[in-house]
Design a protein around this motif. Structure first.
Motif, short mmCIF file in Angstrom:
data_model
loop_
_atom_site.label_atom_id
_atom_site.label_comp_id
_atom_site.label_asym_id
_atom_site.label_seq_id
_atom_site.Cartn_x
_atom_site.Cartn_y
_atom_site.Cartn_z
N SER A 80 -2.77 -4.94 -1.19
CA SER A 80 -3.83 -4.42 -0.33
C SER A 80 -3.90 -2.91 -0.51
O SER A 80 -3.02 -2.18 -0.05
CB SER A 80 -3.54 -4.77 1.14
N ASN A 83 -4.27 -1.00 2.92
CA ASN A 83 -3.09 -0.93 3.78
C ASN A 83 -1.84 -0.50 3.04
O ASN A 83 -0.78 -0.35 3.65
CB ASN A 83 -2.85 -2.31 4.43
N MET A 90 1.59 -8.83 4.59
CA MET A 90 0.62 -8.80 5.68
C MET A 90 0.49 -10.18 6.32
O MET A 90 0.47 -10.31 7.55
CB MET A 90 -0.74 -8.33 5.16
N ASP A 279 -11.43 -5.01 1.40
CA ASP A 279 -10.06 -5.27 0.93
C ASP A 279 -10.06 -6.64 0.26
O ASP A 279 -9.73 -7.66 0.87
CB ASP A 279 -9.08 -5.22 2.10
#
Length: 315
Positions: A80, A83, A90, A279
């Protein structure tokens, strides 16, 4: 049975790969590279080109797709970029809370819908049946987020029974420490499922009540209570197995609107944020896991039905 499972698994693999390909192509067409989202709108063409080369986004789409599938076979859902962490981590963080919400809502829905549907069948066309049917149609036709907003307005804002601000704990243990915050989300998820499940259960119970073995049991003088417990409940509950199997994808996909409405840090809110931030690896992983759970849910339902009812043969 073994041959059936092998064929179904082969079909499932083809379906999942097809969904992966379609999703990958759609995201690739929308934006071939997330470089601008990562580096910013003011990034220079040279920086974007260097980033694409470093991350493999300058290769042909089919080469990128093959690399993605190869990584999937090793359990790697990618990185990601928004992030700055792996997609696997995640999902590992957010799945327990979402799964708890989904499983709890399904359990509540079954516990309510099963006796409600049987009651409606036994009391067919009475005031209770008509009332339950009317409410079922109303809640079944309502969007889930609308149910959530109504519950927040009535029980949190008007009556003040619960806090409208849900705890922001990301772990399941932390969220359970503020279990009162989970009441409205679980009820919101359960209501529409109860409306759906009870209609199926009522229909199945009516079919069972029309069977000859029910008439024979009554002709023998068996009390109605025993007719219902020994024959009606067991046989009319079989369709619920299919519904439970089809509810398995709710663990991933069913919480999106509810988690967004209550601001719960689960998979649903993660998906919304991934959409807003482009994303793509998170979106791909979310879509694929939903597809896998759908296929697995159907397979589990078929197997459980064949085990529960000897009349059903898997071929």
């Amino acid at each position: 049975m073994a041959g059936y499972l092998i064929r179904r698994l082969g079909t499932a693999i083809i379906v999942v790969l097809g969904i992966a390909l379609v999703t990958f192509l759609m995201l690739h067409i929308i934006s071939p590279s997330p470089a601008t989202d990562v580096l910013g709108q003011k990034a220079s063409p040279a920086a974007i080109k260097a980033w694409n080369h470093a991350n493999g986004f300058d290769r042909p789409w089919y080469d990128q797709f093959w690399t993605y599938i190869s990584n999937l076979l090793h359990g790697d859902f990618g990185w990601s970029y928004k992030n700055n962490q792996t997609v696997n981590s995640m999902f590992a963080e957010k799945t327990p809370l979402s799964a708890f919400l989904s499983v709890s809502s399904v359990v509540v829905a079954i516990l309510v819908a099963l006796p409600l549907g049987i009651y409606q069948a036994i009391k067919r066309n009475t005031a209770g049946d008509v009332t339950a049917t009317t409410l079922a149609f109303i809640f079944y036709s309502m969007p889930t987020f609308m149910v959530a907003l109504l519950l927040i307005q009535v029980f949190a804002l008007n009556l003040g029974w619960v806090d409208p601000n849900v705890s922001q704990n990301q772990s399941l243990t932390g969220a359970l420490g503020s279990w009162q915050d989970l009441i409205l989300p679980i009820i919101s998820l359960s209501i529409t499922q109860v409306a759906s499940f009870s209609r199926y259960q009522r229909s199945a119970a009516l079919d069972v009540l029309a069977q000859d073995y029910i008439k024979v049991a009554r002709a023998k003088g068996l009390p109605e209570r025993l007719v219902h417990t020994r024959h009606l409940v067991r046989n009319s509950a079989l369709p619920m197995i299919t519904l439970i199997g089809l509810s398995l994808p709710i663990v991933i996909g069913g919480n999106v609107l509810i988690e967004y409405a209550f601001n719960i840090n689960g998979l649903g809110l993660m998906f919304i944020n991934a959409l807003q931030n482009d994303d793509y690896n998170v979106l791909m992983a979310y879509t694929l896991l939903t597809a896998i759970l759908t296929v697995v849910g159907n397979l589990i339902a078929d197997v459980l039905l064949s085990v529960s009812d000897p009349r059903i043969k898997l071929v």
